[in-house]
Design a protein around this motif. Sequence first.
Motif, PDB file in Angstrom:
ATOM      1  N   VAL A 188      -8.818  -0.547  -5.476  1.00 24.48           N
ATOM      2  CA  VAL A 188      -8.371   0.104  -4.237  1.00 24.48           C
ATOM      3  C   VAL A 188      -7.772   1.474  -4.523  1.00 24.48           C
ATOM      4  O   VAL A 188      -7.945   2.428  -3.759  1.00 24.48           O
ATOM      5  N   LEU A 192      -7.277  -5.588  -6.820  1.00 26.41           N
ATOM      6  CA  LEU A 192      -6.462  -4.494  -6.289  1.00 26.41           C
ATOM      7  C   LEU A 192      -6.632  -3.209  -7.080  1.00 26.41           C
ATOM      8  O   LEU A 192      -6.378  -2.119  -6.566  1.00 26.41           O
ATOM      9  N   PRO A 204       1.405  -5.605  -9.750  1.00 28.24           N
ATOM     10  CA  PRO A 204       1.248  -4.134  -9.768  1.00 28.24           C
ATOM     11  C   PRO A 204       1.059  -3.576 -11.173  1.00 28.24           C
ATOM     12  O   PRO A 204       0.306  -2.608 -11.363  1.00 28.24           O
ATOM     13  N   ARG A 230      -1.557   5.772  -0.268  1.00 25.22           N
ATOM     14  CA  ARG A 230      -1.720   4.323  -0.144  1.00 25.22           C
ATOM     15  C   ARG A 230      -0.688   3.632  -1.010  1.00 25.22           C
ATOM     16  O   ARG A 230      -0.476   4.019  -2.164  1.00 25.22           O
ATOM     17  N   ALA A 231      -0.057   2.601  -0.446  1.00 23.14           N
ATOM     18  CA  ALA A 231       1.000   1.886  -1.162  1.00 23.14           C
ATOM     19  C   ALA A 231       0.793   0.393  -0.997  1.00 23.14           C
ATOM     20  O   ALA A 231       0.261  -0.078   0.024  1.00 23.14           O
ATOM     21  N   LEU A 232       1.222  -0.347  -1.999  1.00 22.45           N
ATOM     22  CA  LEU A 232       1.145  -1.803  -1.994  1.00 22.45           C
ATOM     23  C   LEU A 232       2.564  -2.367  -2.000  1.00 22.45           C
ATOM     24  O   LEU A 232       3.434  -1.882  -2.732  1.00 22.45           O
ATOM     25  N   TYR A 262      -4.180   2.310  -5.502  1.00 23.10           N
ATOM     26  CA  TYR A 262      -2.875   2.516  -4.888  1.00 23.10           C
ATOM     27  C   TYR A 262      -2.086   3.567  -5.652  1.00 23.10           C
ATOM     28  O   TYR A 262      -2.138   3.651  -6.886  1.00 23.10           O
ATOM     29  N   ASP A 263      -1.339   4.357  -4.894  1.00 17.69           N
ATOM     30  CA  ASP A 263      -0.486   5.372  -5.503  1.00 17.69           C
ATOM     31  C   ASP A 263       0.863   4.812  -5.927  1.00 17.69           C
ATOM     32  O   ASP A 263       1.479   5.328  -6.866  1.00 17.69           O
ATOM     33  N   ILE A 312      -1.131   0.287 -11.248  1.00 18.55           N
ATOM     34  CA  ILE A 312      -0.566   1.195 -10.245  1.00 18.55           C
ATOM     35  C   ILE A 312       0.439   2.109 -10.943  1.00 18.55           C
ATOM     36  O   ILE A 312       1.320   1.657 -11.672  1.00 18.55           O
ATOM     37  N   ALA A 333       3.630   1.060  -5.698  1.00 20.18           N
ATOM     38  CA  ALA A 333       3.850  -0.352  -5.375  1.00 20.18           C
ATOM     39  C   ALA A 333       5.343  -0.577  -5.220  1.00 20.18           C
ATOM     40  O   ALA A 333       6.147  -0.108  -6.040  1.00 20.18           O
ATOM     41  N   ILE A 373      -0.190   1.191   4.214  1.00 21.67           N
ATOM     42  CA  ILE A 373       0.580   0.191   3.469  1.00 21.67           C
ATOM     43  C   ILE A 373      -0.146  -1.149   3.545  1.00 21.67           C
ATOM     44  O   ILE A 373      -0.450  -1.645   4.630  1.00 21.67           O
ATOM     45  N   ASP A 374      -0.419  -1.721   2.389  1.00 21.71           N
ATOM     46  CA  ASP A 374      -0.949  -3.074   2.273  1.00 21.71           C
ATOM     47  C   ASP A 374       0.121  -3.964   1.660  1.00 21.71           C
ATOM     48  O   ASP A 374       1.067  -3.479   1.031  1.00 21.71           O
TER      49      ASP A 374
END
Length: 251
Positions: free
Chosen positions: A80, A77, A98, A3-5, A82-83, A103, A85, A34-35
Amino acid sequence: MRRALVIAPNWIGDALMAQPLFARLVKLHPRIAIDAVAPSWVAPVLERMPEIHDVYATDLAHGKLQMLRRWQLASDLRDVGYDAAYVLPNSFKSALIPWMAGIRLRIGYTGESRFGLLNVRHANPRKDERPPMVRHYAALAYAPGAKIPDDLPMPRLDADPNEASRVSARFNSTPACRCSCSVPAPSMVRPNAGRPSISRRSRKWSGSRSRTRRSSRSARRKTHRLRRRLPRKRPTCAICADKRRSAKHVR
């Protein structure tokens, strides 16, 4: 990477140029989701990109820090998980969310000396050596200094074919016609349209009345020959024919 932001640019054109980056990330990491965090006026563009899963539309004002609002968004966030950003803008404040969200991998260009906020930094290119925006953003999918492939895709958006009909019904209008009859015929376009008249330019250059008259007569002869040579009408489609009939009825 699961998962990435993405911190999206503040301009619609730049956001569109970033779409090949998202396509490249999906190609490199097929299972990635991707978000994106984007201003409210850019969010609809990202929603039309097939690679984007969720879009967080923000009302952050351009040029203001608004630390409290950024902290609130980062708190949401953080849950969530995320791995990574990807921070596309170069501003210092764009990298705050981020970092506040914790993140682990934060990628972007050095920008405004963001040494503590980003831990994978690409060097800022010189203005005279800066590549096109598509390659500029796509470089973030690779390690700093790595060679970028030449087979980058063109920016692409998903369009709903029924949306044009819905918009036309909402505003009680007909769909726009894209055929050649919507372009004015060459014979109907005045030569030198939007420019100073030949007589005015001649008077400005020489101040001679005789030269002005000769220029005017020459222009009339050229216009007459042009109108005789070019067709005066174009074939019309059904949409344009209905528009013309409606205009005549109003008159």
